[in-house]
Design a protein around this motif. Structure first.
Motif, PDB file in Angstrom:
ATOM      1  N   GLU A  43      28.726  -9.945  92.579  1.00 46.90           N
ATOM      2  CA  GLU A  43      27.691  -8.953  92.306  1.00 46.90           C
ATOM      3  C   GLU A  43      27.584  -8.658  90.810  1.00 46.90           C
ATOM      4  O   GLU A  43      26.483  -8.591  90.245  1.00 46.90           O
ATOM      5  N   ALA A  44      28.745  -8.476  90.144  1.00 49.76           N
ATOM      6  CA  ALA A  44      28.736  -8.163  88.715  1.00 49.76           C
ATOM      7  C   ALA A  44      28.198  -9.325  87.898  1.00 49.76           C
ATOM      8  O   ALA A  44      27.456  -9.129  86.929  1.00 49.76           O
ATOM      9  N   ALA A  45      28.584 -10.543  88.273  1.00 49.52           N
ATOM     10  CA  ALA A  45      28.123 -11.718  87.531  1.00 49.52           C
ATOM     11  C   ALA A  45      26.609 -11.867  87.653  1.00 49.52           C
ATOM     12  O   ALA A  45      25.913 -12.146  86.664  1.00 49.52           O
ATOM     13  N   GLU A  46      26.092 -11.697  88.864  1.00 50.60           N
ATOM     14  CA  GLU A  46      24.650 -11.829  89.063  1.00 50.60           C
ATOM     15  C   GLU A  46      23.895 -10.721  88.353  1.00 50.60           C
ATOM     16  O   GLU A  46      22.807 -10.944  87.807  1.00 50.60           O
ATOM     17  N   ALA A  47      24.469  -9.512  88.324  1.00 53.77           N
ATOM     18  CA  ALA A  47      23.831  -8.402  87.610  1.00 53.77           C
ATOM     19  C   ALA A  47      23.774  -8.675  86.114  1.00 53.77           C
ATOM     20  O   ALA A  47      22.865  -8.191  85.417  1.00 53.77           O
ATOM     21  N   ALA A  48      24.755  -9.447  85.609  1.00 55.67           N
ATOM     22  CA  ALA A  48      24.786  -9.792  84.188  1.00 55.67           C
ATOM     23  C   ALA A  48      23.935 -11.018  83.873  1.00 55.67           C
ATOM     24  O   ALA A  48      23.892 -11.475  82.724  1.00 55.67           O
ATOM     25  N   GLY A  49      23.280 -11.576  84.886  1.00 52.72           N
ATOM     26  CA  GLY A  49      22.393 -12.708  84.661  1.00 52.72           C
ATOM     27  C   GLY A  49      23.028 -14.067  84.839  1.00 52.72           C
ATOM     28  O   GLY A  49      22.390 -15.081  84.536  1.00 52.72           O
ATOM     29  N   SER A  50      24.272 -14.119  85.328  1.00 50.69           N
ATOM     30  CA  SER A  50      24.937 -15.403  85.529  1.00 50.69           C
ATOM     31  C   SER A  50      24.649 -15.929  86.934  1.00 50.69           C
ATOM     32  O   SER A  50      24.586 -15.163  87.899  1.00 50.69           O
ATOM     33  N   HIS A  51      24.493 -17.237  87.026  1.00 45.55           N
ATOM     34  CA  HIS A  51      24.280 -17.876  88.326  1.00 45.55           C
ATOM     35  C   HIS A  51      25.639 -18.359  88.841  1.00 45.55           C
ATOM     36  O   HIS A  51      26.261 -19.244  88.244  1.00 45.55           O
ATOM     37  N   VAL A  52      26.100 -17.751  89.912  1.00 51.32           N
ATOM     38  CA  VAL A  52      27.433 -18.046  90.411  1.00 51.32           C
ATOM     39  C   VAL A  52      27.390 -18.344  91.908  1.00 51.32           C
ATOM     40  O   VAL A  52      26.401 -18.064  92.593  1.00 51.32           O
ATOM     41  N   VAL A  53      28.485 -18.928  92.379  1.00 48.03           N
ATOM     42  CA  VAL A  53      28.654 -19.245  93.790  1.00 48.03           C
ATOM     43  C   VAL A  53      30.008 -18.711  94.221  1.00 48.03           C
ATOM     44  O   VAL A  53      30.994 -18.813  93.468  1.00 48.03           O
ATOM     45  N   THR A  54      30.074 -18.172  95.424  1.00 47.23           N
ATOM     46  CA  THR A  54      31.319 -17.597  95.946  1.00 47.23           C
ATOM     47  C   THR A  54      31.673 -18.203  97.292  1.00 47.23           C
ATOM     48  O   THR A  54      30.787 -18.450  98.128  1.00 47.23           O
ATOM     49  N   VAL A  55      32.957 -18.430  97.494  1.00 47.51           N
ATOM     50  CA  VAL A  55      33.482 -18.870  98.789  1.00 47.51           C
ATOM     51  C   VAL A  55      34.559 -17.885  99.226  1.00 47.51           C
ATOM     52  O   VAL A  55      35.399 -17.494  98.417  1.00 47.51           O
ATOM     53  N   LYS A  56      34.507 -17.483 100.495  1.00 49.09           N
ATOM     54  CA  LYS A  56      35.524 -16.592 101.052  1.00 49.09           C
ATOM     55  C   LYS A  56      36.158 -17.258 102.272  1.00 49.09           C
ATOM     56  O   LYS A  56      35.450 -17.634 103.212  1.00 49.09           O
TER      57      LYS A  56
END
Length: 473
Positions: A375-388
């Motif tokens: 959430e924080a990365a996307e709010a900062a404009g970064s395109h990220v992927v998460t796996v849980k």
């Protein structure tokens, strides 16, 4: 030959004593003014609370081992031998637990004193205050005072528990986390006010030790500043273990009534218990020590304002630790102190980077985090992927009967560089280190996944999450 730089440190916590050790090793003339070496981290906070939590962990392991075929005590439920603990259950002698906690804290403080002495650091036992920007006046325990001139001053005075107005702790029934270790009997019904890290940790521990715990949370969930998925796991565990969590319930006051307490909520409801723990934040120890008179700016709540190399608005005065409110962790305090000293003595220094800090909530299960959340990365404009990955899919977790928790990794899309992670598991504080290394060193998920892991191991889930991110990023 030039004289050594004179460094004076106010406070003996991690930010203070680690800075003093660094300064002494760089040849400075160092004085520490402290009324307790180790500070609250050693004497009243981290060391005591984590020792108590370690006892709770043992109790939980024993109490929940039935599914593995382990039998503890008699299968007959009833206090047959008259020791106050129902047979077939695991209990604790809280007086013995707390006595051991205080011994360990004192021993750790003595170890710090010995390390400082070995490095040639002068320790003045007492409290200090600034007398201008380059002088400290120490009020010593023997009633005398002493002035110390300094080329640079480090303020590392820590913080103390905040209390609710009109809810004065009495050390018997209404308690702060500093006062818990005087208890000789386990609270029968403990009301914990505050669901941040401190409140959640103590609620988890006392619930495991056998107290009937009610956790009063002003927010819609426990640990509002932590990963939402992790908080949800913890709430589910709390509910399964019989804890009552009152969400969106702000406490207005706590009153002692006879041999118990009554917590008044702002919506008019009341919660009764035998004891109440106030865990509603911290107040910096910055009042009355001459900071503002010395040109040091205090921000909201009285915290010392510092930059990323620990400088205050007075360039000869630095600050570190909880009194700055930057991130209230012993590891961060220690790093702030070292950075301040390196900067003051002209050494090469890298500014504090909070995104590389790993942190842990010592509940059961533990919650460990480092770096950016999705959430924080996307709010900062970064395109990220998460796996849980659920912990229940891990072979070692299955062998140990572990079902609660997960491993979560986040990486940048395209470059696949790991930027963050969350581990919810027993001893997550140990498991987060490889993720912390990946974040600090800018490793890719391929580099993480190609490193060997032991089979079977919980850390195998970190490598597996990295494998899966390769396909998705």
């Amino acid at each position: 030959m030039t004289s050594p730089q004179r460094i004076t440190v106010l406070g003996g916590g991690p930010g203070g004593y680690e800075a003093a050790l660094s300064a002494a090793r760089l040849g400075a003339d160092v004085t520490v003014v402290s009324d307790g070496l180790g500070g609250s981290a050693v004497l009243t906070d981290c060391v005591p609370s984590k020792t108590l939590i370690a006892v709770a962990e043992v109790v939980t392991l024993a109490a929940e081992s039935g599914g593995l075929g382990v039998r503890v005590g008699s299968n007959v439920i009833g206090d047959i031998d008259g020791d106050g603990i129902p047979d077939g259950r695991v209990g604790v002698d809280l007086a013995a637990v707390n006595a051991r906690i205080k011994r360990l804290a004192s021993a750790q403080s003595a170890d710090i004193a010995e390390r400082l002495e070995q490095e040639g650091v002068r320790v003045l036992p007492g409290r200090g205050r600034l007398d201008g920007p380059s002088r400290v006046v120490a009020s010593l325990e023997d009633g005398s005072s002493q002035s110390v001139d300094a080329d640079a001053v480090l303020v590392a005075t820590g913080a103390h528990p905040r209390v609710l107005p009109g809810s004065e702790p009495d050390g018997e029934r209404i308690l702060t986390w500093e006062q818990l270790y005087e208890l000789t009997e386990l609270p029968e019904r403990l009301v914990v006010v505050g669901s941040g890290v401190t409140g959640a940790e103590f609620a988890s521990a006392y619930n495991a030790l056998g107290s009937n715990v009610t956790l009063v949370s002003s927010r819609d969930r426990v640990l509002p500043s932590e990963d939402a998925d992790a908080a949800q796991v913890l709430e589910e565990v709390f509910a399964r273990r019989g804890m009552t969590v009152l969400s969106r319930s702000r406490a207005a006051s706590v009153k002692r009534v006879g041999d118990g307490v009554v917590v008044q909520l702002e919506d008019g409801r009341t919660v009764e218990g035998t004891h109440c723990l106030l865990a509603v934040g911290s107040v910096p120890n910055t009042a009355g020590i001459g900071l503002e008179e010395a040109g040091v700016t205090l921000g909201r709540g009285g915290f010392v304002e510092v930059d990323k190399v620990s400088r205050t608005s007075n360039r000869g005065v630095y600050a570190a630790g909880d009194c700055t409110g930057v991130l209230m962790l012993a590891s961060v305090a220690a790093m702030q102190g070292r950075i301040a000293i390196w900067h003051a003595l002209g050494e090469a220094v890298t500014p504090l980077d909070l995104k590389s800090v790993s942190a842990n909530v010592f509940t059961d299960p533990e919650i460990a985090t480092v770096g950016w959340s999705q959430e924080a990365a996307e709010a900062a404009g970064s395109h990220v992927v998460t796996v849980k990955l659920p912990l229940s899919t891990n072979p070692r977790a299955k062998m140990q009967g572990l079902q609660d928790g997960f491993v979560k990794l986040t990486c940048r899309r395209g470059s696949r560089i790991v930027v963050g992670g969350v581990v919810v598991a027993p001893r997550a504080s140990e498991l987060i280190h490889p993720v912390s290394l990946a974040v600090s060193l800018g490793l890719t998920v391929d580099q993480v996944s190609h490193a060997f892991t032991v089979y079977p191991s919980l850390s195998g889930s970190i490598a597996e999450a990295a494998h899966q991110l390769h396909k998705r990023a």
